[in-house]
Write a protein that holds these residues in place. Structure first.
Motif, PDB file in Angstrom:
ATOM      1  N   LEU A  36      -8.776  18.652 -11.906  1.00 30.24           N
ATOM      2  CA  LEU A  36      -8.612  17.081 -11.572  1.00 30.24           C
ATOM      3  C   LEU A  36      -9.251  17.456 -12.101  1.00 30.24           C
ATOM      4  O   LEU A  36     -10.490  18.068 -12.586  1.00 30.24           O
ATOM      5  N   PRO A 140      -2.696   7.947  -1.733  1.00 32.77           N
ATOM      6  CA  PRO A 140      -3.197   8.500  -2.204  1.00 32.77           C
ATOM      7  C   PRO A 140      -4.856   8.526  -2.143  1.00 32.77           C
ATOM      8  O   PRO A 140      -4.883   7.097  -1.457  1.00 32.77           O
ATOM      9  N   GLU A 142      -7.311   8.186  -3.370  1.00 34.05           N
ATOM     10  CA  GLU A 142      -8.366   6.889  -4.970  1.00 34.05           C
ATOM     11  C   GLU A 142      -8.107   5.548  -3.491  1.00 34.05           C
ATOM     12  O   GLU A 142      -8.630   4.231  -3.705  1.00 34.05           O
ATOM     13  N   ASN A 194     -10.056  15.653  -2.468  1.00 35.51           N
ATOM     14  CA  ASN A 194      -9.276  15.213  -4.265  1.00 35.51           C
ATOM     15  C   ASN A 194      -8.732  13.796  -3.700  1.00 35.51           C
ATOM     16  O   ASN A 194      -8.052  13.047  -2.416  1.00 35.51           O
ATOM     17  N   ASN A 196      -6.074  12.635  -5.106  1.00 36.30           N
ATOM     18  CA  ASN A 196      -4.582  12.396  -5.486  1.00 36.30           C
ATOM     19  C   ASN A 196      -4.273  12.199  -3.527  1.00 36.30           C
ATOM     20  O   ASN A 196      -3.067  12.187  -3.509  1.00 36.30           O
TER      21      ASN A 196
END
Length: 199
Positions: A36, A140, A142, A194, A196
């Motif tokens: 990442l 995800p 985000e 994370n 994702n």
């Protein structure tokens, strides 16, 4: 439940699970985040972990991290605030932390049976800190953060807040220094995530 399901290699008994944090070290960090460019972090909140299931204004359930229902006295005020904002919360399952300015006293009343003026005072000071939406956990992180950021301005309550998500470059020493800074300010630390990852 976990042991039975593991033994038979299938989910015979429904298991109540919420995401848990791991203590970070450089090796784990590199294995998890190496591909990442950036990750999220939240400042860790001292409180009581709660999974909140909002069915309707009249049916709002609070569960501890191991699936036990939290006593209604503790969450009574927060339930009212969710009910007042039901058009935004109906049908959602939320991952949260219940906090108070009086952490040690809050922990004493979690399972307390005797209600007195001191416990009412603590209960009245509680806040619900939302940091994930399990209902859309297949998306995800985000996207879930975007959902929470869009939802936050619609909520009218001083008792409900969404934890801030900060972006930081993938650099172990930088992230460790951010953690030390918050610990120096009295926080327990930070949680890195994370962008994702699904729930």
């Amino acid at each position: 439940r976990k042991l039975i399901n593991r033994a038979f290699e299938k989910e015979l008994v429904p298991d109540f699970g919420c995401m848990l944090a791991f203590k970070q070290d450089e090796k784990r960090f590199n294995n998890t985040f190496i591909n990442l460019e950036w990750c999220y972090y939240n400042v860790k909140v001292d409180g009581i972990r709660a999974i909140v299931q909002v069915h309707s204004a009249d049916k709002i359930e609070f569960f501890s991290r191991d699936g036990k229902e939290l006593q209604s006295f503790l969450v009574e005020d927060i339930k009212k605030e969710i009910a007042n904002n039901i058009e935004h919360f109906a049908g959602l399952e939320l991952d949260c932390e219940i906090s108070s300015n009086h952490f040690q006293k809050l922990m004493r009343i979690v399972n307390g049976k005797n209600v007195d003026m001191a416990s009412i005072y603590i209960r009245n000071s509680t806040k619900l800190n939302i940091f994930d939406v399990i209902t859309i956990g297949h998306l995800p992180l985000e996207k879930r953060v975007e959902y929470m950021q869009n939802l936050e301005p619609k909520i009218k309550s001083s008792k409900i807040k969404f934890l801030k998500y900060f972006k930081v470059a993938i650099n172990y020493n930088l992230i460790a220094s951010i953690a030390r800074k918050y610990i120096g300010l009295g926080a327990e630390g930070i949680i890195i995530k994370n962008p994702n990852a699904i729930y």
